[in-house]
Design an enzyme around this catalytic site. Structure first.
Site, PDB file in Angstrom:
ATOM      1  N   THR A 133     -34.642 -20.581  42.356  1.00 24.25           N
ATOM      2  CA  THR A 133     -33.289 -20.795  42.574  1.00 24.25           C
ATOM      3  C   THR A 133     -32.693 -19.780  43.808  1.00 24.25           C
ATOM      4  O   THR A 133     -33.424 -18.774  43.976  1.00 24.25           O
ATOM      5  CB  THR A 133     -32.356 -20.227  41.317  1.00 24.25           C
ATOM      6  OG1 THR A 133     -30.996 -20.349  41.649  1.00 24.25           O
ATOM      7  CG2 THR A 133     -32.778 -19.231  40.496  1.00 24.25           C
ATOM      8  N   GLU A 135     -30.023 -18.111  43.431  1.00 26.43           N
ATOM      9  CA  GLU A 135     -29.474 -17.076  42.508  1.00 26.43           C
ATOM     10  C   GLU A 135     -30.223 -15.654  42.510  1.00 26.43           C
ATOM     11  O   GLU A 135     -29.965 -14.615  42.291  1.00 26.43           O
ATOM     12  CB  GLU A 135     -28.948 -17.255  41.267  1.00 26.43           C
ATOM     13  CG  GLU A 135     -28.146 -18.674  41.419  1.00 26.43           C
ATOM     14  CD  GLU A 135     -27.365 -19.053  40.074  1.00 26.43           C
ATOM     15  OE1 GLU A 135     -27.100 -18.256  39.188  1.00 26.43           O
ATOM     16  OE2 GLU A 135     -27.039 -20.318  40.013  1.00 26.43           O
ATOM     17  N   TYR A 159     -29.778 -14.617  33.852  1.00 23.32           N
ATOM     18  CA  TYR A 159     -30.695 -15.876  34.358  1.00 23.32           C
ATOM     19  C   TYR A 159     -31.479 -15.626  35.469  1.00 23.32           C
ATOM     20  O   TYR A 159     -32.641 -15.643  35.798  1.00 23.32           O
ATOM     21  CB  TYR A 159     -29.858 -16.899  34.631  1.00 23.32           C
ATOM     22  CG  TYR A 159     -30.111 -17.933  35.205  1.00 23.32           C
ATOM     23  CD1 TYR A 159     -31.486 -18.824  34.763  1.00 23.32           C
ATOM     24  CD2 TYR A 159     -29.580 -18.378  36.527  1.00 23.32           C
ATOM     25  CE1 TYR A 159     -31.947 -19.974  35.848  1.00 23.32           C
ATOM     26  CE2 TYR A 159     -30.150 -19.190  37.334  1.00 23.32           C
ATOM     27  CZ  TYR A 159     -31.272 -20.167  37.014  1.00 23.32           C
ATOM     28  OH  TYR A 159     -31.851 -21.068  37.710  1.00 23.32           O
ATOM     29  N   LYS A 163     -35.561 -15.356  36.634  1.00 21.03           N
ATOM     30  CA  LYS A 163     -36.181 -16.157  37.453  1.00 21.03           C
ATOM     31  C   LYS A 163     -36.659 -15.506  38.662  1.00 21.03           C
ATOM     32  O   LYS A 163     -37.871 -15.757  39.288  1.00 21.03           O
ATOM     33  CB  LYS A 163     -35.188 -17.242  38.143  1.00 21.03           C
ATOM     34  CG  LYS A 163     -34.572 -18.359  37.394  1.00 21.03           C
ATOM     35  CD  LYS A 163     -35.744 -19.244  36.801  1.00 21.03           C
ATOM     36  CE  LYS A 163     -35.959 -20.054  38.050  1.00 21.03           C
ATOM     37  NZ  LYS A 163     -37.045 -21.214  37.617  1.00 21.03           N
TER      38      LYS A 163
HETATM   39  P1  NAD Z   1     -32.203 -27.725  32.723  1.00 17.30           P
HETATM   40  O1  NAD Z   1     -31.741 -26.746  31.746  1.00 17.30           O
HETATM   41  O2  NAD Z   1     -31.445 -29.032  32.605  1.00 17.30           O
HETATM   42  O3  NAD Z   1     -33.806 -28.266  32.303  1.00 17.30           O
HETATM   43  C1  NAD Z   1     -34.743 -27.309  31.633  1.00 17.30           C
HETATM   44  C2  NAD Z   1     -35.822 -27.958  31.010  1.00 17.30           C
HETATM   45  O4  NAD Z   1     -36.981 -27.152  30.811  1.00 17.30           O
HETATM   46  C3  NAD Z   1     -35.408 -28.684  29.696  1.00 17.30           C
HETATM   47  O5  NAD Z   1     -35.832 -29.943  29.421  1.00 17.30           O
HETATM   48  C4  NAD Z   1     -35.862 -27.910  28.527  1.00 17.30           C
HETATM   49  O6  NAD Z   1     -36.108 -28.498  27.407  1.00 17.30           O
HETATM   50  C5  NAD Z   1     -37.169 -27.490  29.244  1.00 17.30           C
HETATM   51  N1  NAD Z   1     -37.874 -26.174  28.702  1.00 17.30           N
HETATM   52  C6  NAD Z   1     -36.973 -24.983  28.672  1.00 17.30           C
HETATM   53  N2  NAD Z   1     -37.867 -24.186  27.812  1.00 17.30           N
HETATM   54  C7  NAD Z   1     -38.972 -24.656  27.993  1.00 17.30           C
HETATM   55  C8  NAD Z   1     -40.252 -24.093  27.541  1.00 17.30           C
HETATM   56  N3  NAD Z   1     -40.424 -22.874  27.315  1.00 17.30           N
HETATM   57  N4  NAD Z   1     -41.401 -24.808  27.730  1.00 17.30           N
HETATM   58  C9  NAD Z   1     -41.449 -25.934  28.215  1.00 17.30           C
HETATM   59  N5  NAD Z   1     -40.162 -26.682  28.610  1.00 17.30           N
HETATM   60  C10 NAD Z   1     -39.214 -25.789  28.586  1.00 17.30           C
HETATM   61  O7  NAD Z   1     -32.545 -26.929  34.255  1.00 17.30           O
HETATM   62  P2  NAD Z   1     -32.582 -27.785  35.651  1.00 17.30           P
HETATM   63  O8  NAD Z   1     -31.048 -27.477  35.963  1.00 17.30           O
HETATM   64  O9  NAD Z   1     -33.229 -29.106  35.596  1.00 17.30           O
HETATM   65  O10 NAD Z   1     -33.561 -27.061  36.394  1.00 17.30           O
HETATM   66  C11 NAD Z   1     -34.829 -27.017  36.422  1.00 17.30           C
HETATM   67  C12 NAD Z   1     -35.364 -25.748  37.381  1.00 17.30           C
HETATM   68  O11 NAD Z   1     -34.924 -25.838  38.378  1.00 17.30           O
HETATM   69  C13 NAD Z   1     -35.052 -24.329  36.631  1.00 17.30           C
HETATM   70  O12 NAD Z   1     -36.259 -23.800  36.941  1.00 17.30           O
HETATM   71  C14 NAD Z   1     -34.112 -23.902  37.388  1.00 17.30           C
HETATM   72  O13 NAD Z   1     -34.297 -22.464  37.339  1.00 17.30           O
HETATM   73  C15 NAD Z   1     -34.262 -24.363  38.881  1.00 17.30           C
HETATM   74  N6  NAD Z   1     -33.005 -24.711  39.721  1.00 17.30           N
HETATM   75  C16 NAD Z   1     -32.113 -25.400  39.068  1.00 17.30           C
HETATM   76  C17 NAD Z   1     -30.932 -25.267  39.808  1.00 17.30           C
HETATM   77  C18 NAD Z   1     -29.721 -26.292  39.525  1.00 17.30           C
HETATM   78  O14 NAD Z   1     -28.821 -26.333  40.190  1.00 17.30           O
HETATM   79  N7  NAD Z   1     -29.630 -26.758  38.294  1.00 17.30           N
HETATM   80  C19 NAD Z   1     -30.905 -24.973  41.150  1.00 17.30           C
HETATM   81  C20 NAD Z   1     -32.134 -24.330  41.576  1.00 17.30           C
HETATM   82  C21 NAD Z   1     -33.321 -24.009  40.812  1.00 17.30           C
HETATM   83  P1  TYD Z   2     -22.636 -23.527  36.938  1.00 20.13           P
HETATM   84  O1  TYD Z   2     -22.760 -25.158  37.062  1.00 20.13           O
HETATM   85  O2  TYD Z   2     -22.727 -22.984  35.761  1.00 20.13           O
HETATM   86  O3  TYD Z   2     -23.609 -23.038  38.212  1.00 20.13           O
HETATM   87  P2  TYD Z   2     -24.233 -21.545  38.289  1.00 20.13           P
HETATM   88  O4  TYD Z   2     -23.484 -20.679  37.659  1.00 20.13           O
HETATM   89  O5  TYD Z   2     -25.547 -21.461  38.560  1.00 20.13           O
HETATM   90  O6  TYD Z   2     -23.697 -21.480  39.889  1.00 20.13           O
HETATM   91  O7  TYD Z   2     -21.228 -22.967  37.643  1.00 20.13           O
HETATM   92  C1  TYD Z   2     -20.879 -23.370  39.005  1.00 20.13           C
HETATM   93  C2  TYD Z   2     -19.794 -22.561  39.450  1.00 20.13           C
HETATM   94  O8  TYD Z   2     -18.609 -23.082  38.630  1.00 20.13           O
HETATM   95  C3  TYD Z   2     -20.073 -20.908  39.223  1.00 20.13           C
HETATM   96  O9  TYD Z   2     -19.067 -20.318  40.375  1.00 20.13           O
HETATM   97  C4  TYD Z   2     -19.334 -20.985  37.794  1.00 20.13           C
HETATM   98  C5  TYD Z   2     -18.051 -22.065  38.043  1.00 20.13           C
HETATM   99  N1  TYD Z   2     -17.734 -22.527  36.711  1.00 20.13           N
HETATM  100  C6  TYD Z   2     -16.321 -22.723  36.403  1.00 20.13           C
HETATM  101  O10 TYD Z   2     -15.461 -22.217  37.040  1.00 20.13           O
HETATM  102  N2  TYD Z   2     -15.879 -23.198  35.251  1.00 20.13           N
HETATM  103  C7  TYD Z   2     -16.905 -23.794  34.307  1.00 20.13           C
HETATM  104  O11 TYD Z   2     -16.504 -24.445  33.143  1.00 20.13           O
HETATM  105  C8  TYD Z   2     -18.068 -23.795  34.558  1.00 20.13           C
HETATM  106  C9  TYD Z   2     -19.399 -24.229  33.665  1.00 20.13           C
HETATM  107  C10 TYD Z   2     -18.401 -23.057  35.862  1.00 20.13           C
END
Ligand code: NAD
Ligand code: TYD
Length: 352
Positions: A133, A135, A159, A163
Site C-alpha cells: 500500500t 500508506e 496497519y 504492511k
Molecule cells: P480485504 O480485507 O478485503 O481482504 C483480505 C483477504 O485476506 C480476506 O479475504 C481475508 O480473509 C484474507 N486473510 C486475512 N488474513 C489472512 C491469513 N492470515 N491467511 C490467509 N488469508 C487471510 O483486503 P483488500 O482490500 O482486498 O486488500 C488486499 C491487499 O491489498 C492487502 O494486502 C492490502 O494491504 C493491499 N492494499 C489494499 C488497498 C485498498 O484500497 N483496499 C490499497 C493498496 C493495497
Molecule cells: P478507508 O476507506 O478506511 O481507507 P484508508 O483509511 O485506508 O485510506 O478511508 C478512506 C478515507 O475516508 C480516510 O481518510 C478515512 C475516511 N473515512 C471517513 O471519513 N468516514 C468513514 O466512515 C470511513 C470508513 C472512512
C-alpha cells in the site's frame, strides 16, 4: 501452469482472480483464511470452474503453504492476504501483527524452501509478488510531491506499520537469499466486492439504508483513488515484466478530498436511485470524531510503472465511480448477506 493467490476471497484478491481467469486459462489456487473480510460469494461464479481451486487456510501456516506449493508447483505466488482496515488496526493491532508480519514471514519461509528446490527454467521464472500500500510512506502536506518508490517509509497506523514490516521482509528475502520478489505499493482502491467498512461502499450502503454518512474530522483528507480492475491489470503487468527486487507504485492520478468523494456518491445516487422524499442524499452527511493519527494526504506518482512497463489506468475517477455505484445497486443481495452479524457489531463499536 498455475499461480497461487492468497487473500483471494477479499476485495482486491477476488477481483484479481476473476480478472485473471477472464484473461487466460492459467489455473489459480486460492488460499484464504476467510476472516470477516473474506467472502466466498465473491468467487461464486468460479464454483464449477476446473481452473480454480479454493483452499481455506492461513498464510502463517507454513506447513500448509509448503504442502500447497509442493502439490500445485505454481510458477508464481501473488500475496494479497492481510488485515487491511486502518480503523480496526487502531481498535486491535494484534491480528495485523500476526497476519501481516508473522504470516508474511512464514509464507516467505515456505516459498524460499520451495524455490530453492526448483531447478532450471522453473527456478529462473518463479516470482513472489507482494501486494502493498501507499500508506507505508506516511502522510503528505498539501504541497509535497506525490510518493515515489524512493520515498522514506514513515508508516503512521498499526496497519501501515505492519504492511511496512512485511515489505521490508520481502525486500530482505531478495537481498539476502535472492528470492525473486516484486512489490507493488498501491493507492486506495474502489469497485465491486469492496467490504462496506471502507469509505466508498459504506457511504453507498448507508445512503440507501437511510443512515448517516459519517465524515471523519473536516473531511478534507485526501486519498488517491484507483478502480480495482486497474490495480489488477497493474499487478498482471508487474508479474509479467517487473524487474526482480524492484518496487512499483500503482495509482490513478485521482487525488480527492473525502468530502468531495462523498458528495460525488450522493449526486450519482440522486440520479440513479432518488430518495423517496425527493431530497438529496447529501442531507444524510454527518461530521463525526476524527480517526486518531489520521493521515492527511496520500498521492502516488505511478510514472515508473508507466515508463518501464507501459501501464496506465483505464478508468478515470468519474467512469470508475459510476460503475461502482451501479454495481452496488445491482448487487444489493451481496451487500445484505455481509452486513449482518459481525458487521453490525463493528459498526456499533466504531460509530457509537
Ligand atoms: P480485504 O480485507 O478485503 O481482504 C483480505 C483477504 O485476506 C480476506 O479475504 C481475508 O480473509 C484474507 N486473510 C486475512 N488474513 C489472512 C491469513 N492470515 N491467511 C490467509 N488469508 C487471510 O483486503 P483488500 O482490500 O482486498 O486488500 C488486499 C491487499 O491489498 C492487502 O494486502 C492490502 O494491504 C493491499 N492494499 C489494499 C488497498 C485498498 O484500497 N483496499 C490499497 C493498496 C493495497
Ligand atoms: P478507508 O476507506 O478506511 O481507507 P484508508 O483509511 O485506508 O485510506 O478511508 C478512506 C478515507 O475516508 C480516510 O481518510 C478515512 C475516511 N473515512 C471517513 O471519513 N468516514 C468513514 O466512515 C470511513 C470508513 C472512512
Amino acid at each position: 501452469m498455475t499461480i497461487l493467490v492468497t487473500g483471494s476471497a477479499g476485495f482486491i484478491g477476488a477481483n484479481f482472480v476473476l480478472d485473471w481467469l477472464a484473461h487466460h486459462d492459467e489455473a489459480v489456487v486460492s488460499l484464504d483464511k476467510l476472516t470477516y473480510a473474506g467472502n466466498l460469494a465473491n468467487l461464486q461464479s468460479l464454483e464449477a470452474d476446473a481452473r480454480h481451486t479454493f483452499v481455506q487456510g492461513d498464510i502463517g501456516d507454513q506447513a500448509l503453504v509448503a504442502e500447497l506449493l509442493e502439490k500445485y508447483q505454481p510458477r508464481a505466488v501473488v500475496n494479497f492476504a492481510a488485515e487491511s482496515h486502518v480503523d480496526r488496526s487502531i481498535h486491535g493491532p494484534e491480528d495485523f501483527i500476526q497476519t501481516n508480519i508473522v504470516g508474511t514471514f512464514r509464507m516467505l519461509e515456505a516459498v524460499r524452501a520451495y524455490w530453492k528446490g526448483l531447478s532450471g527454467e522453473a527456478a529462473g521464472t518463479f516470482r513472489f509478488l507482494h501486494v502493498s500500500t501507499d500508506e507505508v510512506y506516511g502522510s503528505l502536506s498539501p504541497t509535497d510531491p506525490a510518493f515515489t518508490e524512493t520515498n522514506q517509509y514513515e508508516p503512521n497506523s498499526p496497519y501501515s506499520a505492519s504492511k511496512a514490516a512485511s515489505d521490508h521482509l520481502v525486500r530482505a528475502y531478495h537481498h539476502t537469499y535472492g528470492l525473486p520478489v516484486l512489490t507493488t505499493n498501491c493507492s486506495n482502491n474502489y469497485g465491486p466486492y469492496h467490504f462496506p467498512e471502507k469509505l466508498i461502499p459504506l457511504v453507498i450502503h448507508n445512503a440507501l439504508a437511510g443512515k448517516d454518512l459519517p465524515i471523519y474530522g473536516d473531511g478534507q483528507q485526501i486519498r488517491d483513488w484507483l478502480y480495482v480492475k486497474d490495480h489488477c491489470s497493474a499487478i498482471r503487468r508487474v508479474l509479467e515484466g517487473g524487474k526482480l527486487g524492484e518496487t512499483y507504485n500503482v495509482g490513478g492520478w485521482n487525488e480527492k478530498a473525502n468530502l468531495d468523494v462523498v458528495h460525488t456518491l450522493c449526486d450519482i445516487l440522486d440520479q440513479e436511485q432518488p430518495r423517496a422524499d425527493g431530497l438529496s442524499y447529501r442531507e444524510q452527511l454527518t461530521f463525526v470524531k476524527d480517526r486518531p493519527g489520521h493521515d492527511r494526504r496520500y498521492a502516488i506518482d505511478a510514472s515508473k510503472l508507466e515508463r518501464e512497463l507501459g501501464w496506465k489506468p483505464a478508468e478515470t475517477f468519474e467512469t470508475g465511480i459510476r460503475k461502482t455505484v451501479r454495481w452496488y445497486l445491482d448487487n444489493q443481495e451481496w451487500v445484505n448477506n455481509i452486513t449482518s452479524g459481525n458487521y453490525r457489531d463493528w459498526v456499533s463499536k466504531q460509530y457509537q
